[in-house]
Structures are given as C-alpha cells and as structure tokens.
Write a protein that holds these residues in place. Structure first.
Motif, PDB file in Angstrom:
ATOM      1  N   LEU A 238       3.749 -83.437 -31.562  1.00 53.85           N
ATOM      2  CA  LEU A 238       2.666 -83.639 -32.524  1.00 53.85           C
ATOM      3  C   LEU A 238       1.376 -83.158 -31.875  1.00 53.85           C
ATOM      4  O   LEU A 238       0.971 -83.660 -30.829  1.00 53.85           O
ATOM      5  CB  LEU A 238       2.546 -85.113 -32.911  1.00 53.85           C
ATOM      6  N   HIS A 239       0.745 -82.158 -32.498  1.00 55.93           N
ATOM      7  CA  HIS A 239      -0.493 -81.589 -31.977  1.00 55.93           C
ATOM      8  C   HIS A 239      -1.671 -82.153 -32.776  1.00 55.93           C
ATOM      9  O   HIS A 239      -1.743 -81.978 -33.992  1.00 55.93           O
ATOM     10  CB  HIS A 239      -0.460 -80.064 -32.074  1.00 55.93           C
ATOM     11  N   ILE A 240      -2.589 -82.809 -32.071  1.00 53.73           N
ATOM     12  CA  ILE A 240      -3.750 -83.447 -32.684  1.00 53.73           C
ATOM     13  C   ILE A 240      -4.977 -82.558 -32.462  1.00 53.73           C
ATOM     14  O   ILE A 240      -5.372 -82.314 -31.320  1.00 53.73           O
ATOM     15  CB  ILE A 240      -4.015 -84.841 -32.073  1.00 53.73           C
ATOM     16  N   TYR A 241      -5.571 -82.088 -33.557  1.00 54.91           N
ATOM     17  CA  TYR A 241      -6.786 -81.269 -33.481  1.00 54.91           C
ATOM     18  C   TYR A 241      -7.926 -81.995 -34.189  1.00 54.91           C
ATOM     19  O   TYR A 241      -7.697 -82.764 -35.122  1.00 54.91           O
ATOM     20  CB  TYR A 241      -6.572 -79.916 -34.163  1.00 54.91           C
ATOM     21  N   GLY A 242      -9.151 -81.716 -33.744  1.00 53.46           N
ATOM     22  CA  GLY A 242     -10.285 -82.280 -34.455  1.00 53.46           C
ATOM     23  C   GLY A 242     -11.596 -82.051 -33.742  1.00 53.46           C
ATOM     24  O   GLY A 242     -11.654 -82.014 -32.510  1.00 53.46           O
ATOM     25  N   ALA A 243     -12.642 -81.894 -34.552  1.00 45.27           N
ATOM     26  CA  ALA A 243     -13.989 -81.770 -33.988  1.00 45.27           C
ATOM     27  C   ALA A 243     -14.471 -83.130 -33.506  1.00 45.27           C
ATOM     28  O   ALA A 243     -14.081 -84.170 -34.030  1.00 45.27           O
ATOM     29  CB  ALA A 243     -14.945 -81.230 -35.055  1.00 45.27           C
ATOM     30  N   TYR A 244     -15.318 -83.107 -32.487  1.00 44.19           N
ATOM     31  CA  TYR A 244     -15.941 -84.305 -31.930  1.00 44.19           C
ATOM     32  C   TYR A 244     -14.887 -85.334 -31.500  1.00 44.19           C
ATOM     33  O   TYR A 244     -14.973 -86.515 -31.836  1.00 44.19           O
ATOM     34  CB  TYR A 244     -16.924 -84.912 -32.944  1.00 44.19           C
ATOM     35  N   THR A 245     -13.901 -84.845 -30.749  1.00 42.50           N
ATOM     36  CA  THR A 245     -12.841 -85.723 -30.251  1.00 42.50           C
ATOM     37  C   THR A 245     -13.398 -86.647 -29.176  1.00 42.50           C
ATOM     38  O   THR A 245     -13.832 -86.195 -28.122  1.00 42.50           O
ATOM     39  CB  THR A 245     -11.685 -84.892 -29.655  1.00 42.50           C
ATOM     40  N   PRO A 246     -13.387 -87.963 -29.402  1.00 43.16           N
ATOM     41  CA  PRO A 246     -13.944 -88.893 -28.413  1.00 43.16           C
ATOM     42  C   PRO A 246     -12.967 -89.134 -27.264  1.00 43.16           C
ATOM     43  O   PRO A 246     -11.770 -88.836 -27.379  1.00 43.16           O
ATOM     44  CB  PRO A 246     -14.164 -90.166 -29.226  1.00 43.16           C
ATOM     45  N   GLN A 247     -13.459 -89.718 -26.209  1.00 50.95           N
ATOM     46  CA  GLN A 247     -12.623 -89.983 -25.044  1.00 50.95           C
ATOM     47  C   GLN A 247     -11.465 -90.910 -25.386  1.00 50.95           C
ATOM     48  O   GLN A 247     -10.357 -90.765 -24.858  1.00 50.95           O
ATOM     49  CB  GLN A 247     -13.477 -90.596 -23.929  1.00 50.95           C
ATOM     50  N   LYS A 248     -11.692 -91.866 -26.294  1.00 44.75           N
ATOM     51  CA  LYS A 248     -10.629 -92.809 -26.644  1.00 44.75           C
ATOM     52  C   LYS A 248      -9.464 -92.117 -27.350  1.00 44.75           C
ATOM     53  O   LYS A 248      -8.338 -92.636 -27.321  1.00 44.75           O
ATOM     54  CB  LYS A 248     -11.186 -93.936 -27.523  1.00 44.75           C
ATOM     55  N   VAL A 261      -3.060 -84.047 -27.537  1.00 47.85           N
ATOM     56  CA  VAL A 261      -4.407 -84.004 -28.104  1.00 47.85           C
ATOM     57  C   VAL A 261      -5.046 -82.682 -27.710  1.00 47.85           C
ATOM     58  O   VAL A 261      -5.356 -82.455 -26.537  1.00 47.85           O
ATOM     59  CB  VAL A 261      -5.251 -85.191 -27.616  1.00 47.85           C
ATOM     60  N   LYS A 262      -5.230 -81.805 -28.681  1.00 50.13           N
ATOM     61  CA  LYS A 262      -5.688 -80.435 -28.413  1.00 50.13           C
ATOM     62  C   LYS A 262      -7.198 -80.259 -28.547  1.00 50.13           C
ATOM     63  O   LYS A 262      -7.759 -79.266 -28.085  1.00 50.13           O
ATOM     64  CB  LYS A 262      -4.985 -79.477 -29.388  1.00 50.13           C
ATOM     65  N   GLY A 263      -7.862 -81.179 -29.260  1.00 48.84           N
ATOM     66  CA  GLY A 263      -9.302 -81.062 -29.434  1.00 48.84           C
ATOM     67  C   GLY A 263      -9.690 -80.124 -30.562  1.00 48.84           C
ATOM     68  O   GLY A 263      -8.961 -79.961 -31.545  1.00 48.84           O
ATOM     69  N   PHE A 264     -10.831 -79.483 -30.407  1.00 47.87           N
ATOM     70  CA  PHE A 264     -11.400 -78.635 -31.464  1.00 47.87           C
ATOM     71  C   PHE A 264     -10.536 -77.403 -31.707  1.00 47.87           C
ATOM     72  O   PHE A 264     -10.122 -76.723 -30.762  1.00 47.87           O
ATOM     73  CB  PHE A 264     -12.808 -78.212 -31.068  1.00 47.87           C
TER      74      PHE A 264
END
Length: 413
Positions: A238-248, A261-264
């Motif tokens: 499962l690849h998690i993408y998203g803008a403004y990925t917080p540390q948590k 967790v892939k980030g932006f």
C-alpha cells in the motif's frame, strides 16, 4: 468605442495548489472557464504562498496580496471595479463581501463553497462522539455558511447530495444554488492509453494531510484494514501519497508490512496509473473526493465508503465498489486486486461514467448561461432574495464594525 473587457476578481482563502488538493484543481477549472469567456482575472489572497502554489501568471491571471481587516482593500476594489467577485469558501465572503457591496454594488457576488464546511465539521464531531449527525448539523458553522449562501447571488455546490441537503433540510431557494461538480475534458479520455491489469501492481491512497478525513483514513488503513488485506495478499503493498505529510504519518512507514509512506506525489497521474486499486476508506467529510475522480480518469478502480462516494454514487458503483463495513471493504479490495476479469470490467466502464456525470461539455455551457443571465437581471434576482438583503444589512453591519475596530486596534498597536 472599444468595449471594456469583463473583469473577475477571485478572493482566495489560499493560493491554488492543484498538485496538493482537489480544491486547488477545482479553482483552476473555474479560472479556465472564465478565461475562455474572455474575462480578465485577478486572484487576491491574504494567505502566504507556498512552493506548491500554481504559477497563475502563466495563465495571464493577475495576482494581488490583500490584508484582512484593512481599508486598503477598499481602495483596491474601487480601482479594479470587477463585474464579478468570487469568494473561495464562505469565510472569504464573511470577510470581504460587505466591502464589495459598498464599493462595487453592481458586481455579481459568487460563492464557491468547495464543499459544505458545516457538513464536514458536523460529521467529524458525530464520528468522534459516536452520535447521530443531527446532533451537530445545525450548529454555529451551519448558521454562518448558510447566511453566506443567502448573501451571495449564486453559490456553487459541488455535490448532488449537498444540493439536496440545502434545498430540502434548510429550505434554501434553488435559484440561489448551482450544481457544478469537478469537470473532466472528454478529449483526455480518447487520447490516453492507460495501463492494463498486468502492468499495474499494489494499492494506493492519496490525499492532502492538512485535511482531517485523510489522516483518519490512513490510520484506519494502518490499524484495521491493511493488516487483513496484506494477510490475504502477502506480496501486495500500500503506497501512501499526500501533500503536507506530517511526521506522525511518516512514522507509519513499514517496509516489512508493505505499508509505504511515499509523501508528496509530483504527478498524480503517474502514481495512479501504476497502481492496480485505489483505497479510499474515508469515514467523514463532505463534497466530492478529488482522489476518486483522479482514479477514474486514470483507469484505477476504487474501493470506498458511502461518504467517500457521496455525489458520485453511480459512477463509483459502476467503476468501483462501495463498502461500509471493514469486512466488506477488505473482501472487495482483495477480490478486485486478484481477479483480472473483475478488474477489467470496472476499468472499461470508467470513460462512460466520467462522460455521463462530469463532462465539461455538459456542465460548462449551462454555467456560462447562468452567469450571463444573472448579470443581465441582477437587481431582479436580488429583489427576490429578501432574506439575503436582510442578512447583508444586519449581519454584516456587525462584521463591518468589528473589522473596523480590529483595523483601528492594529494601527494603535
């Protein structure tokens, strides 16, 4: 005599970030619609720009930084004298509409709701309290947002569900509302060759993490759904993408568990076309989910909830699955991921779903005609909206003098 060019002023809550959020993409769509109609456009905001802000100058859009609770805005708008002022979210209407009405009384005032903020907040409160939404639906934010709708000449509503809610539960006159969903250019559907089942792998979730429903969805995936999906599909990720990925959220990354967790995402189309299935287990929220439209546009079947599919029930049912319980969600995800014929049946229906419900050619001519007709009969429309006139007179008198008090206080400080 040279005819003066029509002018649109957009007052933005934030500067548009189409790569970060569906709201940013929505705003760019509106800008393109008005540009095509020959409007000179100015986008103004008091918010600081981020690196993700779209370069509006490439579209020929002027940009202005404005100040909250400051009479400099009065000078600005008196000089600009726009034909139309669009408020991006009701908070901007609250802040600036009294100034617009005072200095440009003949300007058409349009509210782009993005989604109903009071509905999203009520659902979040109800979810946290495990209580009926009716307990929270008619709170202070509902009063503020609906007052804003009444004060505006036209309010753009993105979801059929929200149209029904406003008309039937809050008795708002249909003449004040206009349904305008996310829009897709049909030419993209005929020129794009999308990867097939065998060329794709893994699951995807994508969303702006400044938006609470997205964070909750990722936690729901991490704690409840993904462990059981992974148990049945041990090679899947499962690849998690998203803008403004917080540390948590970054701390949830676990290669061994296939939770990455892939980030932006630099290009949503690239990552969406690489994925086989898009998971959208949102448990509260409002409006349309841009990630569903991105998935359909890129031929990626979706598993989501009723809240996630809201406003897009038919196209999501045709090209994906709506699952309300954890068991149903997990079973649907596994079945869609592992069964090529089942996946392909959903994949093939996406262009038709988009054309039927989200076509530019279907919605834009109706919207353009509404704008023209309203501009031509603006006083008649306002005369028929006594509630809006009353709210503009009374409610915004208090807003006006509070704003002036804040401005005076800022000068003293």
């Amino acid at each position: 005599m040279v005819k003066k060019q029509k002018t649109l002023l957009i007052i933005g809550y934030v500067w548009p970030e189409p790569r970060s959020s569906a709201a940013g993409s929505r705003m760019l769509q509106l800008i393109h619609i008005f540009k095509a109609e020959g409007y000179a456009i100015t986008f103004a905001s008091s918010c600081a720009k981020t690196d993700n802000a779209y370069p509006l100058e490439t579209l020929g859009v002027s940009q202005e930084t404005i100040v909250l609770n400051d009479s400099s805005f009065d000078t600005f708008i008196k000089t600009l004298q726009p034909n139309i002022v669009m408020f991006d979210r009701f908070m901007m209407e609250e802040q600036y509409s009294w100034r617009v009405a005072a200095h440009c009384p003949e300007a058409l005032r349009v509210l782009d709701t993005e989604d109903l903020h009071f509905l999203r907040k009520a659902r979040q409160q109800a979810f946290k309290a495990n209580a009926p939404i009716a307990t929270y639906l008619k709170g202070d934010m509902a009063k503020r947002e609906i007052a804003s709708i009444y004060r505006s000449d036209i309010s753009l509503i993105i979801s059929t569900y929200e149209m029904h809610l406003l008309k039937n539960q809050f008795s708002i006159p249909p003449s004040l509302l206009h349904y305008l969903p996310f829009l897709i250019d049909e030419s993209l559907l005929t020129t794009q060759t999308l990867p097939a089942f065998e060329a794709r792998q893994h699951f995807i979730f994508i969303g702006n993490f400044m938006h609470a429903p997205n964070y909750d969805a990722v936690m729901y995936l991490k704690q409840t759904l993904w462990p059981r999906i992974r148990q049945k599909l041990p090679k899947a990720e499962l690849h998690i993408y998203g803008a403004y990925t917080p540390q948590k959220v970054k701390q949830l990354h676990n290669t061994k568990a296939g939770f990455l967790v892939k980030g932006f995402a630099e290009n949503v189309h690239t990552v969406m076309q690489q994925a086989r299935v898009c998971l959208v287990p949102v448990r509260f929220g409002a409006g349309l989910k841009g990630k569903l439209v991105d998935a359909m546009l890129n031929g990626t079947p979706v598993i989501t909830t009723a809240v996630g599919a809201e406003g897009l029930i038919q196209p999501v049912t045709t090209s994906g699955t709506i699952a309300e319980t954890p068991e149903a969600f997990i079973d649907a995800a596994v079945a869609l991921y592992a069964n090529a014929s089942h996946w392909d049946a959903k994949h093939q229906k996406m262009p038709e779903s988009i054309t039927t419900y989200l076509s530019v050619n279907q919605h834009v001519p109706i919207f353009n005609n509404l704008i023209r007709e309203t501009l031509n009969h603006l006083q008649e429309k306002r005369d028929a909206n006594f509630t809006g006139a009353m709210l503009m007179h009374h409610t915004l008198q208090s807003t006006k003098y509070l704003s002036k008090w804040i401005e005076a206080k800022n000068k003293v400080d």
